[in-house]
Design an enzyme around this catalytic site. Structure first.
Site, PDB file in Angstrom:
ATOM      1  N   GLY A  44       5.440   2.382 -11.119  1.00 13.78           N
ATOM      2  CA  GLY A  44       4.743   3.582 -11.147  1.00 13.78           C
ATOM      3  C   GLY A  44       4.695   4.647 -12.486  1.00 13.78           C
ATOM      4  O   GLY A  44       5.063   5.461 -12.490  1.00 13.78           O
ATOM      5  N   GLY A  87       1.670  -2.739  -6.281  1.00 13.10           N
ATOM      6  CA  GLY A  87       1.186  -1.415  -6.074  1.00 13.10           C
ATOM      7  C   GLY A  87       0.339  -1.069  -6.490  1.00 13.10           C
ATOM      8  O   GLY A  87      -0.506  -1.248  -5.342  1.00 13.10           O
ATOM      9  N   GLY A  88       0.465  -0.256  -6.728  1.00 14.88           N
ATOM     10  CA  GLY A  88      -1.025   0.723  -7.096  1.00 14.88           C
ATOM     11  C   GLY A  88      -1.572   0.454  -7.339  1.00 14.88           C
ATOM     12  O   GLY A  88      -3.182   0.442  -6.680  1.00 14.88           O
ATOM     13  N   SER A 107       5.156  -2.826 -12.155  1.00 17.44           N
ATOM     14  CA  SER A 107       3.734  -2.096 -12.361  1.00 17.44           C
ATOM     15  C   SER A 107       2.689  -3.131 -13.702  1.00 17.44           C
ATOM     16  O   SER A 107       2.603  -3.801 -14.484  1.00 17.44           O
ATOM     17  CB  SER A 107       3.586  -1.007 -14.014  1.00 17.44           C
ATOM     18  OG  SER A 107       4.347  -0.711 -13.569  1.00 17.44           O
ATOM     19  N   TRP A 145       0.732  -0.993  -0.125  1.00 17.31           N
ATOM     20  CA  TRP A 145      -0.084  -0.213  -0.024  1.00 17.31           C
ATOM     21  C   TRP A 145       1.142   1.431   0.204  1.00 17.31           C
ATOM     22  O   TRP A 145       0.335   2.171  -0.114  1.00 17.31           O
ATOM     23  CB  TRP A 145      -0.994  -0.503   1.226  1.00 17.31           C
ATOM     24  CG  TRP A 145      -2.086  -1.152   0.922  1.00 17.31           C
ATOM     25  CD1 TRP A 145      -2.539  -1.681   0.026  1.00 17.31           C
ATOM     26  CD2 TRP A 145      -3.286  -0.951   2.167  1.00 17.31           C
ATOM     27  NE1 TRP A 145      -3.281  -2.563   0.740  1.00 17.31           N
ATOM     28  CE2 TRP A 145      -3.773  -2.547   1.589  1.00 17.31           C
ATOM     29  CE3 TRP A 145      -4.073  -0.422   3.388  1.00 17.31           C
ATOM     30  CZ2 TRP A 145      -5.241  -2.661   2.472  1.00 17.31           C
ATOM     31  CZ3 TRP A 145      -4.510  -0.876   3.537  1.00 17.31           C
ATOM     32  CH2 TRP A 145      -5.426  -1.697   3.456  1.00 17.31           C
ATOM     33  N   LYS A 146       2.367   1.137   0.275  1.00 16.45           N
ATOM     34  CA  LYS A 146       3.175   2.485   0.440  1.00 16.45           C
ATOM     35  C   LYS A 146       2.158   3.198   1.361  1.00 16.45           C
ATOM     36  O   LYS A 146       2.230   2.891   2.183  1.00 16.45           O
ATOM     37  CB  LYS A 146       2.858   2.887  -0.700  1.00 16.45           C
ATOM     38  CG  LYS A 146       3.928   2.625  -1.906  1.00 16.45           C
ATOM     39  CD  LYS A 146       4.465   2.741  -3.213  1.00 16.45           C
ATOM     40  CE  LYS A 146       4.899   1.158  -4.253  1.00 16.45           C
ATOM     41  NZ  LYS A 146       5.532   1.268  -5.051  1.00 16.45           N
TER      42      LYS A 146
END
Length: 685
Positions: free
Chosen positions: A607, A668-669, A647, A443-444
């Site tokens: 990212g 990630g995102g 990604s 989640w960072k």
């Protein structure tokens, strides 16, 4: 070469310490006398009780012998090498003092078995100190001969054996007698000097007292019997050939006459009751001493008491025991050398030592039932040195050898079994691709606590209803962990942190330790992420400490590696990922490395919207698996889960996950929305 040098040093130290410890253990009284000499030279003898000296001699011999065995078999290598170094750091300066000042004639490091000069002892210790430093610097290079699980047997058995040897030698007599008065030695021959040899000059001084006046006399001016004997001492006036026996001199107490020559010239048997100090003699066997004396009288065998005690002490002994045998004065050190017992009994025949008995093992009436020439004890015993060595071999060396052989066979069969299992596992893995598949969300620094809890609940309910075909992990900011752990079903979704500190605890404001992470209920932790390396300058050494602390607290580590765009364009991607593994996780044992999950993240694809092609990702994943195989073997490499972290999304996940060396993704995102994250998870279906 380092390994060879360390093991040569280890072998030399082991042999020296075993020999030194054993010869001290079989003669604890001799070691005690030597300790007394040291204390006297330091003017401390009057402050240390004899019982403490004796205890010190037993403990010293046991320590040396056990250290030697520990080094020989490479048991407790760090501890044994450190104690050995400390021992020689003490002994080397001590022997330098002996060599320079010469307060003691020899150090006694090998008892009476090997007598070295003080300078020889010092240089010997210098060499051994260098070897002790070598093994202390590289203790783990010592080749071990016994597994850790069985080392306690060797330690305990060795301690029992060496203490038993000392105990028996105290109760009876030294098992091996290296002194010139050993059984079979002819005393007159031991005093002879070869023709042409330079003669040393000795002088014996007698201290006597009369009417409160003490004076010193020599054999040339020895006074009449009105003087009371106090003490005697023999000193060497000049060097020369020193025969093994050079201080055997007997003066009859009654008239001061020297009877040494006449006693050694007697044909037949002579009993000598030896007591260096009658005031300290054990009187528990007085009846047996008197029985031997009466037996000697009955068979016309001369019987003398030898002592360095005063006339007063001799009279007190005779009054207490009823002994009527004549006494002779002799040097105390000589008497202690003749027999390690107070009192002890010696049997001579034609000047040759036939038998020795401690006061605990005196012959009784059942043994002394005929003239000596018809009895077994009247002959030199057949208890030869080879037979004694055989007894030691059977009681200690053989059991130890059998244990080592059994241990090595067990270790070998275990190794064969493990190899067979590894081969089977490898075949099964290759056939069915059984490595654990994982999709992990990172989640960072996103979402507040309320939003994070809401997302976690949604994921939990969704995956409960539609169970995933792989392992799922969500790694959240620290503030979410404890709250989410309360309702998350960790049989379906594992919980992890995004980082932890490289310190266990302390004044490190703002840091969160691995122990704290574990206490929230988390199971995983991400370490080595490219953003931590770039923004917070985390070095391989820092990450190494983090990995060790995480594993110490039973956290499963997702360890990130990957190259930048510049490094990829320069063709250095293989070099970069190998260096990152070597710098932080290749120090782990095989067992600990098996707990590591590797996440490859091409930094240039995080990212940025760029994604490595499935072929590029597979190529670098296969390379990572190959260097793991070089380090830990094919079986470990085949079992290691390697995630892709660049990604990855629902659209490209199926193609990426179809590659044989890609075992899932670090997302990630796309992990911040339940639908997106589940789309990637479903790629495994």
């Amino acid at each position: 070469m380092k390994k060879v040098i360390v093991n040569i040093a280890r072998a030399v130290l082991a042999v020296v310490l075993i020999l030194s410890g054993f010869v001290k253990a079989i003669d604890p009284l001799g070691t005690k006398y030597k300790i007394g000499d040291y204390l006297e030279a330091l003017h401390l003898s009057e402050y240390i009780p004899e019982a403490m000296m004796l205890g010190g001699s037993i403990l010293l011999s046991a320590m040396e012998f056990m250290l030697g065995i520990l080094l020989l078999l490479a048991i407790r290598r760090r501890t044994a090498s450190l104690i050995t170094l400390l021992l020689f750091l003490v002994m080397t300066p001590l022997t330098l003092w002996l060599a320079v000042g010469n307060p003691v004639s020899d150090c006694g490091c090998f008892g009476d078995a090997i007598v070295l000069t003080n300078w020889e002892t010092f240089w010997k210790n210098v060499v051994l100190l260098v070897m002790a430093v070598i093994i202390w610097l590289r203790p783990l290079l010592m080749v071990s001969f016994i597994s850790r699980s069985n080392q306690w047997i060797v330690i305990n058995y060795t301690a029992i054996f060496i203490l038993a040897v000392s105990g028996w030698s105290l109760y009876d007599l030294p098992y091996f007698d290296f002194r010139p008065y050993h059984i079979g030695a002819n005393i007159r021959q031991g005093m002879e000097i070869p023709d042409g040899a330079e003669l040393p000059q000795f002088e014996t001084t007698f201290i006597l007292e009369k009417n409160g006046e003490r004076r010193e006399f020599t054999t040339d001016n020895y006074p009449d019997s009105t003087w009371t004997f106090i003490d005697s001492k023999t000193i060497q006036l000049s060097k020369g050939y020193v025969p093994p026996i050079h201080d055997f001199s007997l003066a009859r107490v009654s008239d001061g006459e020297d009877i040494t020559d006449s006693l050694l010239s007697l044909k037949g048997y002579v009993f000598l009751l030896v007591s260096p100090q009658l005031s300290k003699a054990d009187d528990s066997q007085l009846d047996l001493i008197n029985e031997v004396y009466e037996y000697a009288l009955y068979n016309d065998y001369p019987f003398y008491g030898l002592t360095s005690s005063t006339k007063r002490d001799i009279q007190a002994w005779c009054d207490k025991t009823g002994g009527e045998y004549p006494f002779c004065q002799a040097d105390e050190t000589t008497l202690k050398t003749i027999i390690r017992s107070n009192p002890g009994l010696l049997l001579l025949k034609d000047g040759t030592v036939i038998r020795k008995w401690s006061h605990n093992r005196l012959p009784d009436e059942y043994v002394l039932n005929a003239p000596l020439d018809k009895l077994e004890i009247g002959q030199i015993p057949e208890d030869s040195v080879p037979r004694k060595i055989l007894v030691i071999l059977l009681w200690y060396v053989l059991p130890l050898t059998l244990l080592v052989i059994a241990d090595r066979l067990w270790a070998w069969t275990k190794w064969i079994g493990e190899k067979s299992i590894q081969i089977s596992n490898k075949q099964l893995t290759n056939k069915n691709n059984m490595r654990k598949k994982i999709v992990a969300g990172n989640w960072k620094m996103n979402m507040n606590l309320q939003d994070g809890i809401a997302l976690a609940k949604e994921l939990n309910e969704t995956l409960k209803a539609d169970k995933p075909n792989c392992g799922v992990v969500i790694c959240t900011p620290f503030i979410h962990l404890a709250s989410i752990a309360q309702f998350l079903d960790q049989d379906i979704i594992g919980l992890g942190a995004e980082n932890c500190a490289d310190k266990e605890k302390g004044a490190f404001t703002g840091e969160v330790s691995a122990e704290m992470v574990k206490s929230t209920g988390a199971q995983y932790v991400i370490l080595g992420h490219s953003e931590r390396r770039e923004y917070y300058k985390e070095t391989p050494e820092i990450l190494k400490e983090k990995v060790l602390l995480a594993q110490k607290n039973d956290l499963k580590v997702i360890f990130c590696i990957g190259e930048s765009l510049e490094e990829r364009e320069a063709g250095k991607q293989n070099e970069v990922v190998k260096a990152e593994l070597e710098g932080s996780v290749f120090n782990l044992s095989e067992e600990d490395f098996r707990k590591i999950i590797i996440a490859y993240e091409p930094i240039w694809a995080i990212g940025t919207g760029k994604t490595a092609t499935a072929e590029q990702a597979e190529e670098i994943h296969a390379y990572i698996r190959s260097i793991i195989a070089e380090k830990y073997g094919e079986a470990v490499a085949d079992d290691t889960t390697i995630l892709y972290g660049g990604s990855c999304k629902a659209s490209n996940a199926p193609e990426l996950f179809a590659k044989p060396d890609i075992d899932g993704g670090l997302i990630g995102g796309a992990s911040l929305k339940c639908a997106d994250f589940k789309g990637i998870i479903d790629a495994w279906k």
